[in-house]
Design an enzyme around this catalytic site. Structure first.
Site, PDB file in Angstrom:
ATOM      1  N   ASP A   1      -6.019  -8.969  -6.510  1.00  0.00           N
ATOM      2  CA  ASP A   1      -5.939  -7.526  -6.352  1.00  0.00           C
ATOM      3  C   ASP A   1      -5.992  -6.913  -7.763  1.00  0.00           C
ATOM      4  O   ASP A   1      -6.068  -7.615  -8.775  1.00  0.00           O
ATOM      5  CB  ASP A   1      -4.680  -7.131  -5.570  1.00  0.00           C
TER       6      ASP A   1
HETATM    7  C1  BGC Z   1      -5.231  -2.319  -3.412  1.00  0.00           C
HETATM    8  C2  BGC Z   1      -6.236  -3.153  -2.658  1.00  0.00           C
HETATM    9  C3  BGC Z   1      -7.630  -2.658  -2.934  1.00  0.00           C
HETATM   10  C4  BGC Z   1      -7.878  -2.675  -4.423  1.00  0.00           C
HETATM   11  C5  BGC Z   1      -9.283  -2.253  -4.807  1.00  0.00           C
HETATM   12  C6  BGC Z   1      -5.596  -2.152  -4.880  1.00  0.00           C
HETATM   13  O1  BGC Z   1      -4.794  -1.221  -5.496  1.00  0.00           O
HETATM   14  O2  BGC Z   1      -3.961  -2.929  -3.309  1.00  0.00           O
HETATM   15  O3  BGC Z   1      -5.938  -3.116  -1.289  1.00  0.00           O
HETATM   16  O4  BGC Z   1      -8.566  -3.452  -2.262  1.00  0.00           O
HETATM   17  O5  BGC Z   1      -6.950  -1.807  -5.043  1.00  0.00           O
HETATM   18  O6  BGC Z   1      -9.486  -0.922  -4.610  1.00  0.00           O
END
Ligand code: BGC
Length: 767
Positions: free
Chosen positions: A303
């Site tokens: 993530d």
């Molecule tokens: C979130 C994810 C997301 C990623 C990319 C993160 O802050 O936890 O769910 O896919 O950002 O946007």
């Protein structure tokens, strides 16, 4: 019930002049230098490679070829993500930017490896402007009709490909066990089995029945966030959780297991910390559990910035370099860096040269990344073109979104059959959510926090507008009473003609009180108080005092507590976050065009100190005391899991089971059936639920667990038989040795209209 859509086949041949890719991932990797391999493991945010002013409507923002060259040619970066400033762009814009990336990757690099672009398309395609936004996953679960998950996946995949993007960071499979958690709406609710069924369908919707992700109507899915993300002790995003391993396996793993069974191509890791270990550093979870035990063969992406956080947030290591070593050695294949990619590439190269990360680990990671690009057919067809997707946001897609919304709306209370409302009555619409498109859609709607629905949601009507259309403008008055402070991004509300609203109620026959939450996502959605806001509570209490009939319509990402006034409401309708066409669905339910058939995919709590799911433990039976303990006495809810009313009534009868016992190790099917009759005077849909209760077990059993469900449609007076098939494994649990076991003993099968409304109980014994 409509269950599938036909999407015009788009004909895509191999691009003229290009050789069909015949090399295997292994062969490609064998030809790559270390720098080229490490670059493939790097994923950067598009903001890193953009130029221009982002000043809508005349934004000049676009990719900068020089910055792209530096990333793709000099550093061999293999993947890019996100929308600049998390703001939707037209499909044509996406199409052109990604084409430029592919051109550089395919024409100016030695290995000619295409770029892999990824976007969060959480409830429909979030980032192409003008797409068909659906209700959130929580609504799909509330419909108890998995066909909606399949359709949402198919349509989101089509609209994502229309934007030249082949990969989405969905589905969200985190268990919605904690109503405080700000991402509860992104998932399928509190039950592991419901999450498995819907997660499976959503993966198949995105990737196609045979996971042919190279088909230009399909995208690669990314199940997330593995594992145990949604239950931090504090209830707040990205804070520590304490989850024993057997508990992880029992409740949190099943939805991921189902997605793996569905063939999901990628996984994103939980940003949080479990048992004092960041999941991104956990070899046990990423390599032993996910790879070895669950057999996941796809690609693992981090993530946002999470490798760096092992150092900057978690203080587990004393440098970024050590953080990279930890993460990659734990099993990460691709790092969502997303900004300082040069540092990542340099440090990982050093780590390999110093023997701290093995070349074999790098090859394994890169082979998976290349395999994904091959599966997506990006070497042969690196681009898809918006002009080839004529059904983008078509009427048919919009209808599918509407149907999903209508099927999930959940009638929680309907005193004296107040609903549906008759035509011609005088209605006051009030409350902040009546005029808020944000409140209907939630986060991940044309932007991260959902606030850009106001700019892009031209097809989205507010509840007020839909009510005016349904009941006639002259019959519908609106005074806000309370409004959101627009300048503030999240939950702040203020009084807005409060006294006037109360006065207006006196002139109306019915008050439609629209309360809940404004849109939010992730950390900004953290709460200190689960009760619905003080001002909204005050408005509800003031409305109740008028003595008028009040219909509370909730639009909210999680069950905000309403126990300070719920008993004074005449009807309560839970709409969750019903999406772009949700307002019409709400008006159709209130007007009776739609007979509501949603059921709660979570326990609606009544009090902040009573936040347990329906699958809690037995409480002690206490005789001779004034306190009313019974075996479910601790399950103190506003409404139970699986609950929802209809404008008709259903009767359960004639329960049958094909045998009352089976020997341990038997593979024979248990077949259970029950007759359901629509005893009212209009057609309706019922969700028939099958629970099992393990009466005694070597680890304390849950009072019950959902094992199967089916939603059926019955005309007035009609009877249908619902049949459920199980095997003994369905009655298993994870023991303290972390093994799935079936134990001999007595069980009850309970057939119910909700977890607390068991209509029929059947005895069963495992010998
Ligand atoms: C979130 C994810 C997301 C990623 C990319 C993160 O802050 O936890 O769910 O896919 O950002 O946007």
């Amino acid at each position: 019930m409509k269950t599938s859509i036909i999407i015009t086949a788009v004909a895509f041949g191999t691009i003229a002049g290009m050789q069909a890719q015949t090399r295997t991932a292994k062969e490609i990797v064998a030809q790559m230098t270390l720098a080229e391999k490490i670059g493939q493991m790097a994923q950067i945010a598009i903001d890193e490679v953009c130029q221009g002013e982002d000043t809508p409507p005349t934004s000049t923002l676009r990719v900068n070829p020089e910055k792209l060259r530096e990333a793709i040619v000099d550093y061999h970066v293999g993947s890019i993500l996100n929308a600049p400033n998390t703001r939707a762009r037209t499909p044509q814009w996406w199409d052109e930017q990604i084409r430029e990336m592919q051109q550089i990757a395919l024409n100016e690099t030695r290995m000619k490896i295409p770029i892999l672009y990824g976007l969060d398309q959480i409830h429909g395609a979030t980032y192409p402007a003008g797409s068909t936004m659906f209700p959130q996953e929580i609504n799909l679960a509330a419909s108890w009709n998995p066909a909606h998950a399949r359709r949402m996946g198919e349509i989101a995949a089509y609209e994502t490909r229309a934007s030249n993007v082949p990969w989405t960071f969905a589905p969200v499979l985190d268990l919605g066990l904690d109503p405080r958690f700000p991402r509860q709406y992104e998932g399928f609710g509190e039950d592991p089995y419901v999450g498995s069924v819907f997660g499976y369908e959503l993966v198949k919707g995105f990737e196609g029945q045979d996971n042919t992700v190279g088909n230009p109507n399909h995208v690669a899915a990314c199940m997330k966030h593995f594992l145990g993300y949604s239950v931090p002790i504090s209830g707040k995003d990205r804070t520590p959780a304490y989850i024993p391993y057997n508990v992880l396996l029992e409740y949190h793993v099943p939805a991921f297991e189902a997605a793996i069974r569905a063939g999901v191509h990628t996984v994103m890791i939980n940003s949080g910390i479990i048992n004092n270990e960041p999941v991104h550093a956990s070899y046990d979870l990423l390599t032993k559990l996910l790879r070895q035990d669950l057999g996941f063969q796809g690609m693992i992406v981090t993530d946002w910035e999470d490798i760096n956080k092992l150092y900057t947030r978690d203080k587990m290591v004393t440098s970024i370099k050590e953080a990279i070593k930890q993460g990659i050695n734990a099993g990460i294949d691709m790092s969502m860096i997303p900004y300082d990619y040069k540092e990542f590439c340099t440090l990982l190269t050093e780590l390999v040269n110093e023997g701290e990360v093995s070349p074999a680990r790098i090859d394994e990671a890169v082979t998976r990344i290349i395999q994904l690009k091959l599966d997506l057919n990006l070497f042969d067809v690196p681009n898809t073109y918006s002009k080839d997707y004529p059904e983008f946001n078509s009427k048919e897609f919009q209808q599918a979104s509407y149907e999903a919304a209508a099927d999930g709306i959940t009638l929680l209370k309907n005193t004296n059959n107040l609903l549906p409302l008759k035509k011609g009555v005088k209605i006051l619409v009030t409350g902040p959510n009546a005029v808020s498109k944000r409140a209907l859609n939630g986060g991940w709607t044309f932007s991260w926090q959902g606030e850009k629905i106001n700019e892009f949601g031209k097809d989205c009507r507010t509840i007020l507008e839909a009510m005016q259309q349904q009941f006639g403008e002259k019959n519908v008055n609106y005074v806000p009473g309370v409004s959101y402070v627009d300048a503030d991004k999240y939950f702040v509300d203020r009084k807005d003609r409060f006294d006037e609203a109360v006065k207006a109620a006196q002139q109306a026959d019915y008050v439609i009180l629209c309360l809940g939450e404004n849109s939010y996502c992730e950390k900004p959605g953290d709460l200190d108080d689960l009760y619905i806001s003080d001002l909204q509570t005050e408005l509800a209490q003031a409305m109740a005092k008028t003595g008028k009939k009040i219909v509370l319509v909730l639009t909210e990402g999680r069950p905000r507590l309403i126990s300070k006034f719920s008993k004074n409401m005449d009807a309560i309708v839970q709409t969750y976050l019903p999406g772009m066409f949700g307002a019409k669905a709400i008006a159709d339910v209130l007007g009776g065009e739609i007979n509501p058939s949603g059921k709660l995919p979570y326990t609606y709590p009544a009090f902040p100190n009573s936040l347990i799911p329906y699958y809690h433990k037995y409480a002690e039976e206490q005789a001779n005391t004034d306190v009313a303990y019974n075996y479910e006495g601790d399950y103190n809810f506003e409404y139970p899991f699986g609950y929802g009313l209809s404008y008709t009534t259903f009767q359960y009868s004639n329960p049958k089971i094909n045998g009352t016992n089976l020997p341990l190790n038997s593979k024979q099917e248990i077949v259970i059936s029950v007759d359901i009759t629509n005893t009212g005077n209009r057609s309706g849909r019922e969700v028939v639920q099958l629970y099992s209760a393990d009466l005694y077990a070597s680890l304390v059993p849950d009072v019950k667990r959902l094992r199967r469900f089916e939603k059926i449609e019955l005309k007035a007076g009609e009877t249908k038989t619902v049949t459920f098939r199980l095997i003994l494994d369905d009655l298993s649990f994870i023991n303290l040795q972390n093994q799935r076991v079936v134990e001999p003993g007595d069980f009850h099968f309970q057939i119910g209209a909700s977890s607390s409304d068991i209509k029929e109980t059947l005895n069963f014994t495992i010998q």
